[in-house]
Design a protein around this motif. Structure first.
Motif, short mmCIF file in Angstrom:
data_model
loop_
_atom_site.label_atom_id
_atom_site.label_comp_id
_atom_site.label_asym_id
_atom_site.label_seq_id
_atom_site.Cartn_x
_atom_site.Cartn_y
_atom_site.Cartn_z
N PHE A 80 0.83 -1.20 0.00
CA PHE A 80 0.00 0.00 0.00
C PHE A 80 0.86 1.25 0.00
CE2 PHE A 80 -2.49 -3.34 2.05
CZ PHE A 80 -3.65 -3.29 1.29
N GLU A 81 0.39 2.28 -0.71
CA GLU A 81 1.17 3.50 -0.87
C GLU A 81 1.38 4.23 0.46
OE1 GLU A 81 2.61 7.35 -1.69
OE2 GLU A 81 0.61 7.01 -0.85
N ASP A 83 1.94 2.99 3.27
CA ASP A 83 2.98 2.34 4.07
C ASP A 83 4.37 2.92 3.75
OD1 ASP A 83 1.36 0.68 5.55
OD2 ASP A 83 1.40 -0.95 4.08
N SER A 148 5.40 1.70 -3.60
CA SER A 148 4.33 0.69 -3.58
C SER A 148 4.50 -0.26 -4.75
CB SER A 148 2.95 1.37 -3.65
OG SER A 148 2.69 1.81 -4.97
N ASP A 188 -3.87 2.86 -6.39
CA ASP A 188 -3.21 2.93 -5.09
C ASP A 188 -4.17 3.48 -4.03
OD1 ASP A 188 -0.70 1.87 -4.64
OD2 ASP A 188 0.35 3.50 -5.63
N PHE A 191 -7.04 0.92 -3.31
CA PHE A 191 -6.62 -0.22 -2.51
C PHE A 191 -6.52 0.17 -1.02
CE2 PHE A 191 -4.84 -2.50 -6.35
CZ PHE A 191 -5.65 -3.62 -6.19
N ILE A 192 -6.03 1.36 -0.76
CA ILE A 192 -5.97 1.84 0.63
C ILE A 192 -7.38 1.97 1.20
CG2 ILE A 192 -5.39 3.82 2.09
CD1 ILE A 192 -2.99 4.30 0.20
N ARG A 195 -8.76 -1.54 1.88
CA ARG A 195 -8.14 -2.11 3.08
C ARG A 195 -8.76 -1.52 4.33
NH1 ARG A 195 -2.65 0.44 4.41
NH2 ARG A 195 -4.19 2.04 4.92
#
Length: 325
Positions: A80-81, A83, A148, A188, A191-192, A195
């Protein structure tokens, strides 16, 4: 000067190899301690041929080997971006960062081309250099790249196509490059968001397991949450393990894979009439003694009396086997 630097690097390459491995191993440990799951972490010492090519491209602008900051390199690819920033905090906390030579390519202007990546140039802190085994790394820098997995995909494809930077791209292709870059950035972000939604759903399921579980439908998250907290599951597994003289440690669990397997079994057996968490809770409590007795008997036959370990989540399998009879 270029040849002298290359010769010096050949003599000292093993030190850079050890440095790269040392930084990688520590970063892996620190990232795991923070609970961050990454796709992979790799390291390398620069190839001699690539160093020679770099020196020639730079017209021998370097006067000594210690001016070259990427002889040891570490690459961290996150799922994940967001992170990337968490790992950046770790790097800034644990290493001496060379601000002048570090660059955050995520801050590129929107109309520019190129992959978004965080590049740190760093060295070991004075505290770490005091250690005897680290003294050989004094004055030596290393590069850490963090990005990422989608940013990494862009970089790899861009490299394969052979175009880097806005001005290298023919004008007729710029529109396509812009669309792809935008799609990857959106992916990106999505996806965050996904999550975070799944994490929130898991928290809601956990809060409602004892309040409104008939409204909680069966899925991987809801069943995992049940396995983590249901006392009847714990009782069944402890009892089966004790009677079979098996080892059992609730903290050592393969329940994630086991849950997926049990979900498939339930979906293929509609006659079980299990569609929500409440129905599992009721059956576990109602048939606890019968489930234990059946499980012990079946396991004794299947394992021929061998002493093995019992994984957390096995009680769901025992319940299904009992209901299928």
């Amino acid at each position: 000067m270029g040849n002298q630097i290359v010769e010096s690097y050949i003599e000292n390459k093993s030190i850079y190899e050890v440095l790269a491995i040392k930084v990688k191993d520590l970063l892996e440990e620190l990232i795991n301690d923070e609970g961050i799951n990454v796709h992979h972490i790799t390291c390398r010492a620069k190839d001699v041929e690539k160093l020679d090519g770099k020196l020639k491209r730079k017209n021998n602008k370097y006067s000594n080997i210690e001016e070259i900051t990427d002889l040891a390199g570490i690459r961290i690819i996150t799922f994940f971006e967001d992170d990337v920033d968490k790992i950046a905090d770790i790097i800034e906390r644990e290493y001496e960062v060379d601000r002048k030579n570090s660059i955050d390519k995520r801050a590129l202007e929107s109309e520019k081309f190129g992959y978004m990546s965080l590049h740190y140039v760093a060295s070991l802190t004075k505290q770490r250099l005091r250690l005897t085994e680290n003294k050989k790394f004094k004055g030596k820098k290393f590069e850490i790249q963090v990005r990422s997995i989608l940013q990494h995909s862009w970089a790899e494809i861009e490299h394969d196509i052979g175009y880097k930077g806005e001005f290298a791209i023919p004008s007729f292709a710029k529109r396509s490059f812009s669309r792809i870059a935008a799609l990857l950035e959106i992916a990106d972000i999505e996806f965050i968001r996904l999550r975070n939604q799944l994490q929130e759903y898991g928290e809601n399921v956990s809060e409602n397991l004892d309040k409104n579980s008939e409204s909680i439908l069966l899925d991987k998250i809801s069943l995992l949450e049940l396995v983590k907290s249901n006392p009847d599951i714990d009782d069944i597994e402890k009892s089966v393990a004790k009677q079979l003289n098996w080892s059992y440690d609730k903290s050592f669990s393969f329940s994630d894979n086991l849950v997926e397997h049990n979900l498939k079994r339930i979906s293929k057996n509609p006659e079980l009439n299990i569609t929500n968490i409440k129905q599992i809770q009721i059956n576990l409590k109602k048939y606890k003694k019968e489930i234990i007795k059946s499980a012990v008997s079946n396991e004794e036959k299947a394992t021929e009396g061998k002493s093995i370990g019992l994984v957390n989540g096995a009680a769901i399998s025992y319940l299904i086997e009992f209901l299928e009879k």
